[in-house]
Design a protein around this motif. Structure first.
Motif, PDB file in Angstrom:
ATOM      1  N   GLY A   1      -5.254  -0.176  -2.138  1.00  0.00           N
ATOM      2  CA  GLY A   1      -5.138  -1.244  -1.413  1.00  0.00           C
ATOM      3  C   GLY A   1      -6.693  -1.860  -1.347  1.00  0.00           C
ATOM      4  O   GLY A   1      -7.220  -1.422  -2.258  1.00  0.00           O
ATOM      5  N   HIS A   2      -7.038  -2.595  -0.301  1.00  0.00           N
ATOM      6  CA  HIS A   2      -8.434  -3.117  -0.352  1.00  0.00           C
ATOM      7  C   HIS A   2      -9.158  -2.321   0.447  1.00  0.00           C
ATOM      8  O   HIS A   2      -8.979  -1.975   1.533  1.00  0.00           O
ATOM      9  CB  HIS A   2      -8.401  -4.658   0.572  1.00  0.00           C
ATOM     10  N   ARG A   3     -10.204  -1.600  -0.177  1.00  0.00           N
ATOM     11  CA  ARG A   3     -11.106  -0.677   0.292  1.00  0.00           C
ATOM     12  C   ARG A   3     -12.022  -1.542   1.298  1.00  0.00           C
ATOM     13  O   ARG A   3     -12.582  -2.539   1.111  1.00  0.00           O
ATOM     14  CB  ARG A   3     -12.118   0.007  -0.839  1.00  0.00           C
TER      15      ARG A   3
ATOM     16  N   SER B   1      -8.250 -10.581  -3.185  1.00  0.00           N
ATOM     17  CA  SER B   1      -9.206  -9.463  -2.813  1.00  0.00           C
ATOM     18  C   SER B   1     -10.377  -9.836  -2.027  1.00  0.00           C
ATOM     19  O   SER B   1     -10.613  -9.398  -0.932  1.00  0.00           O
ATOM     20  CB  SER B   1      -9.266  -8.334  -3.470  1.00  0.00           C
TER      21      SER B   1
ATOM     22  N   GLY C   1       0.755  -1.311  -0.033  1.00  0.00           N
ATOM     23  CA  GLY C   1      -0.182  -0.099   0.049  1.00  0.00           C
ATOM     24  C   GLY C   1       0.640   1.301  -0.122  1.00  0.00           C
ATOM     25  O   GLY C   1       1.018   1.962  -1.017  1.00  0.00           O
TER      26      GLY C   1
ATOM     27  N   TRP D   1      -5.395   5.272  -1.114  1.00  0.00           N
ATOM     28  CA  TRP D   1      -6.498   4.771  -2.247  1.00  0.00           C
ATOM     29  C   TRP D   1      -5.859   3.427  -2.519  1.00  0.00           C
ATOM     30  O   TRP D   1      -6.789   2.481  -3.078  1.00  0.00           O
ATOM     31  CB  TRP D   1      -6.499   5.789  -3.366  1.00  0.00           C
TER      32      TRP D   1
ATOM     33  N   SER E   1      -7.137   0.729   9.391  1.00  0.00           N
ATOM     34  CA  SER E   1      -7.456   1.400   8.326  1.00  0.00           C
ATOM     35  C   SER E   1      -6.412   2.551   8.073  1.00  0.00           C
ATOM     36  O   SER E   1      -5.761   2.811   8.749  1.00  0.00           O
ATOM     37  CB  SER E   1      -8.626   2.319   8.791  1.00  0.00           C
TER      38      SER E   1
ATOM     39  N   ASP F   1     -11.590   4.710   3.363  1.00  0.00           N
ATOM     40  CA  ASP F   1     -10.125   4.129   3.822  1.00  0.00           C
ATOM     41  C   ASP F   1      -9.928   2.642   2.942  1.00  0.00           C
ATOM     42  O   ASP F   1     -10.780   1.982   2.715  1.00  0.00           O
ATOM     43  CB  ASP F   1     -10.044   4.033   5.162  1.00  0.00           C
ATOM     44  N   VAL F   2      -8.444   2.415   2.844  1.00  0.00           N
ATOM     45  CA  VAL F   2      -8.144   1.006   2.569  1.00  0.00           C
ATOM     46  C   VAL F   2      -7.386   0.273   3.775  1.00  0.00           C
ATOM     47  O   VAL F   2      -7.444   0.909   4.789  1.00  0.00           O
ATOM     48  CB  VAL F   2      -7.237   1.091   1.504  1.00  0.00           C
TER      49      VAL F   2
END
Length: 858
Positions: free
Chosen positions: A424-426, A155, A87, A422, A418, A453-454
């Motif tokens: 990354g995994h939301r 994901s 990330g 942007w 968290s 957040d991701v």
RNA sequence: GGGCGCUUAGCUCAGUUGGCUAGAGCAUCUGCUUUACACGCAGAGGGUCAAAGGUUCGAGUCCUUUAGCGCCCACCA
């Protein structure tokens, strides 16, 4: 191997060829349907945008050694590779590049979707680099199973995990004080904060006590604070703008009368309270602490206890927001506040002060404690995971990391997961007014807004050992066997994988964890991009070959000790590969020459086979216990010393092709995990197998082999002869006469005359028990014989050597005699040890007499 | 403030459960185009194993203390 094989090994000519061949044959592809027992490793996924570092070389060479040896031991091997989306690291790199290209000033300029497009573009372009580099190194990963932490399947697994833990109550949202990175503008976990000793100052500031309207009788205690002001000390004067109180210890006699009174906060000119809180250490400084609820962790907690307001004065970008200072950087503001306090006469003194400051691991700026709304995880499976390592269900190598792990697990704190990024995994949570929805799909109905957040990268990495596998692969290969990683990510990754493993597979994710050392440069500094002290492994591969690089590194990679790397190491590795290559050339030439293999084995044959067997035993044991450097050393010594220096030399006189081949092909098998390319090249070239060496069986040691003392005695005589030549400055080309006066093995020595004659470049050698030297005849006394060199020269040189040898002998003799004279030793030591000493005493006495006699005859 | 690791030849390091004269690579010195290899061969020099104490017949190895260096953890402003 063609007849005109080159004098020096040229890795470039063989490495790519064989790697392509292995891939096309599918040798690295794991078959879940195989009937062989499974062996599996998952790679610690490197950052997708990363390039190969020496750390990767170390780590992946170790894994490759494990994987390749298991293949040879008959296991169905899965080494599962992949990359991590990383990330913050990736987003930062892309953002920087876009800024450089003038595409944007800040990511907000593009907006989330456009920005992510750019990151994906970047990933497609640069993402494969490190994978290609691993191939250059020779890594035998199953590339058909390559995974990326942002693959669709993966994901989904990450999001499912989030939803599940949310529903189980492990994940919660809260407004809390977090580690804030003002440069990255995101929250971080505790693990991502690096505490660094920093030279700072302790500013002592005077806060005036507001006069009471009522007159109170003042206690007669002493100390300051009793007057019209208190003094607080701070390392961060700019935070005083947000002070809401001054705290003292509840029982501090100096300040009893002030508790509950009010102080005038300088510069801000507003009243704040004096509170009593046990968190204050009365012995530190003045015993008065300024309380800044919104910008200090300890103060925040005190403020909660005392219901103080949380006045924010610093924004998320590290810029001041408080009236009168807006727009000022926090450190500029510090200077200004200090100036103003001084002008106001509120600055009492400034001390130099060394303290620890937290820095962001990624952006390297000081962390700001920051009050914000974040997602947290209370870890699942803590007791079980702690016990697993404690009890040895999961074994750590070296063992001492257990302690580090256990200590962390016992003091584990909730994980802020968290990130305000942007890439990354939301977070799969949607809001609508007061409603919150957590699920895999966007909720139906209007007005839902997804959390922006991701998740922390490690929130996806902790699923790596199983989320990377499909059902069939899981069934065959999970749990995995070994994990090879650096101790620097024991908390980030190892501990968390263990907990996730238990939570989601009800099983440990791996059985053994091998912690590597950290690679440093020759001066002991950590290798880093900014220092530019990290050599590019690809350059080293080009220069020394992948095998040379690997082997050189393995030779100096002891278990869990840091490694000072120097290019010289690769040279050692390359030289060794070249030695191996030339041994093959020698055998090749022997094949070409007429001499047929004798039907019986001579002493040299027996000796080399005995030593080979020892090498098999030691290498196998060392690898079983993850002592990679030891196995490398054993092989290096055997190949260079026993095989090349002695056996090949002897083969020049009495070749035995069958034994040469037998030993050499075994060497290739033993060495294959370390040096995959050259061993494959030679295996095929020498015709040891029509097919790859990769599945050739790992050599088995024989039992009951014994060594005879004759050969070592013979080799000692050779060394003595060489010493005589060298020390007397005899021209190497000059043939000399030797006389050997044995005390044992006469017949054997007579039999070995051709060997001795050639290796000592002698004109003639006589074996004569009754030899008496005439005049000055240089000699060396060995265990089995005295070696004389006839017809040479300098009496002074000879006297010097004999005198020295006499002294050496006397020294040893004295030590041995003392030992045997010691009653306790004889009665209490192991009988073998005593016997050994007696033998030694006998030999030494004989030797002494001979040397003495020679000396006197001069 | 806790915890861990390291200290052995000029340099970088090996040294399994205590037991042959403490080893290797690099560097140094001497001599070698010896028909596998100069990315090589042969030989040599170089160490009171950080210091002190203890256990033991015997300690580089086990125990204690000390010093120096490094790392990890910890909200003393």
């Amino acid at each position: 191997m063609s007849a005109e094989i080159s004098k020096a090994y040229e890795p470039k000519l063989v490495e790519d060829k064989w790697y392509a061949e292995w891939l096309s044959q599918g040798h690295f592809t794991a078959n879940p349907a195989s009937s062989k027992p499974p062996y599996s490793i998952v790679i610690p996924p490197p950052n997708v945008t990363g390039v190969l570092t020496m750390g990767h070389v170390l780590n992946n060479t170790l894994q490759d050694i494990l994987a390749r040896r298991k293949r040879m031991q008959g296991y169905e091997v899965l080494w599962l590779p992949g990359t991590d989306h990383a990330g913050i690291a990736t987003q930062t790199v892309v953002e920087k590049t876009l800024k450089k290209q003038g595409v944007l000033k800040h990511r907000d300029d593009l907006g989330r979707d456009k920005f992510l497009e750019k990151v994906w573009e970047w990933k497609e372009k640069h993402g494969g680099i490190i994978i290609q580099q691993l191939k250059k190194l020779g890594c035998s990963c199953d590339w058909t199973r390559e995974r990326f932490t942002m693959d669709e399947d993966y994901s989904q697994a990450v999001l499912r995990t989030f939803v599940d833990l949310y529903q189980k109550g492990y994940i919660y949202r809260g407004k809390r004080m977090v580690n804030w990175d003002p440069a990255g503008r995101t929250a971080l976990s505790d693990e991502e904060v690096i505490m660094t000793e920093t030279q700072g100052h302790l500013w002592h500031i005077k806060y005036a006590v507001t006069p009471l309207t009522l007159t109170l009788s003042r206690p007669t205690g002493e100390g300051q604070g009793e007057g019209d002001f208190v003094i607080v000390a701070t390392t961060r004067p700019e935070t005083m703008l947000g002070d809401e109180a001054v705290a003292v210890h509840p029982e501090d006699p100096r300040y009893q009368h002030l508790i509950g009174r009010k102080l005038m906060l300088p510069l801000q000119n507003r009243e704040i309270l004096v509170i009593a809180d046990a968190a204050v250490d009365p012995k530190f400084g003045t015993g008065c602490v300024k309380v800044t609820p919104a910008h200090d962790v300890a103060d925040y907690e005190m403020a909660l206890r005392h219901k103080l307001p949380f006045t924010v004065v610093i924004g998320p970008d590290g810029i001041m927001t408080v009236a009168g200072y807006e727009g000022l950087d926090r450190f500029k503001c510090r200077e200004l506040v200090v100036e103003q306090l001084q002008a106001a006469g509120a600055l009492v003194k400034v001390e130099d002060y060394t303290h620890n400051v937290g820095y962001s691991e990624r952006t390297n700026v000081p962390i700001e404690p920051y009050l914000s709304e974040q997602w947290f995880l209370r870890y699942p499976q803590v007791p079980r995971s702690t016990a697993a390592v404690d009890s040895g269900t999961i074994k750590f190598y070296p063992e001492r990391w257990q302690k580090t792990y256990t200590h962390w697990m016992r003091n584990i704190r909730d994980w802020c997961i968290s990130r305000q990024l942007w890439w990354g995994h939301r977070i799969p949570v949607w809001y609508r007014g007061e409603e919150i929805y957590c699920g895999l799909e966007t909720p139906t109905g209007d007005g839902w807004r997804q959390d922006s957040d991701v998740l922390d990268t490690w929130f996806s990495s902790w699923l790596w050992p199983f989320a990377t596998m499909d059902a069939a692969t899981l069934k065959k290969f999970y749990p995995t066997n070994d994990l090879v990683t650096g101790p620097d990510i024991i908390f980030f990754w190892v501990a968390r994988m263990i907990m996730a493993g238990y939570e989601y597979t009800d099983s440990q994710p791996f059985a053994n964890v091998y912690f590597t050392g950290i690679i440093r440069d020759a001066q002991g500094r950590k290798m880093s991009k900014s220092l530019g002290n990290s050599p590019d492994p690809l350059d080293l591969i080009a220069k020394y070959g992948a095998d040379g690089l690997r082997f050189g590194l393995m030779l100096i990679a002891p278990q869990g000790q840091d490694i000072l790397f120097d290019e010289k190491r690769s040279e050692v590795g390359r030289n060794f590969m070249n030695k191996l290559w030339n041994a093959a050339r020698f055998i090749q030439m022997q094949r070409g020459s007429a001499g047929a293999s004798p039907s019986h084995r001579n002493a040299h044959d027996h000796r080399v086979l005995f030593e080979l067997n020892g090498a098999i035993i030691k290498t196998t044991a060392a690898l079983d216990e993850y002592r990679f450097n030891e196995a490398a050393k054993v092989l290096y010594d055997f190949v260079w010393g026993d095989f090349c220096d002695w056996y090949i030399e002897a083969s020049k006189v009495t070749p035995n092709l069958a034994v040469l081949d037998e030993v050499f092909q075994t060497i290739l098998r033993l060495l294959h995990p370390y040096a995959p390319f050259i061993t494959e090249e030679l295996w095929r070239g020498m015709g040891y197998g029509a097919d790859t060496i990769q599945f050739a069986l790992w050599p088995k040691a024989q039992t009951g082999l014994s060594s005879s003392p004759e050969t070592p005695a013979l080799y000692a005589i050779v060394t003595a002869g060489r010493q005589l030549r060298n020390e007397n400055g005899v021209d190497p080309k000059k043939k000399v006469q030797f006389v050997i006066k044995p005390t044992q093995h006469d017949d054997f020595l007579r039999q070995e005359l051709p060997f001795l004659t050639q290796i000592l470049s002698a004109e003639s050698i006589a074996i004569d028990r009754n030899y008496t030297p005439t005049g000055v005849t240089p000699s060396v006394v060995t265990g089995a014989a005295t070696v004389f060199m006839v017809g040479a020269v300098d009496p002074a040189t000879e006297k010097l050597r004999l005198t020295k040898q006499l002294a050496d002998t006397d020294k040893q003799l004295a030590a041995t005699e003392a030992k045997l004279a010691n009653e306790s030793f004889v009665s209490r030591a192991a009988p073998v040890a005593v016997e050994r000493e007696r033998e030694k005493l006998k030999t030494l006495r004989e030797q002494r007499e001979k040397v003495l006699a020679l000396l006197q005859s001069l």
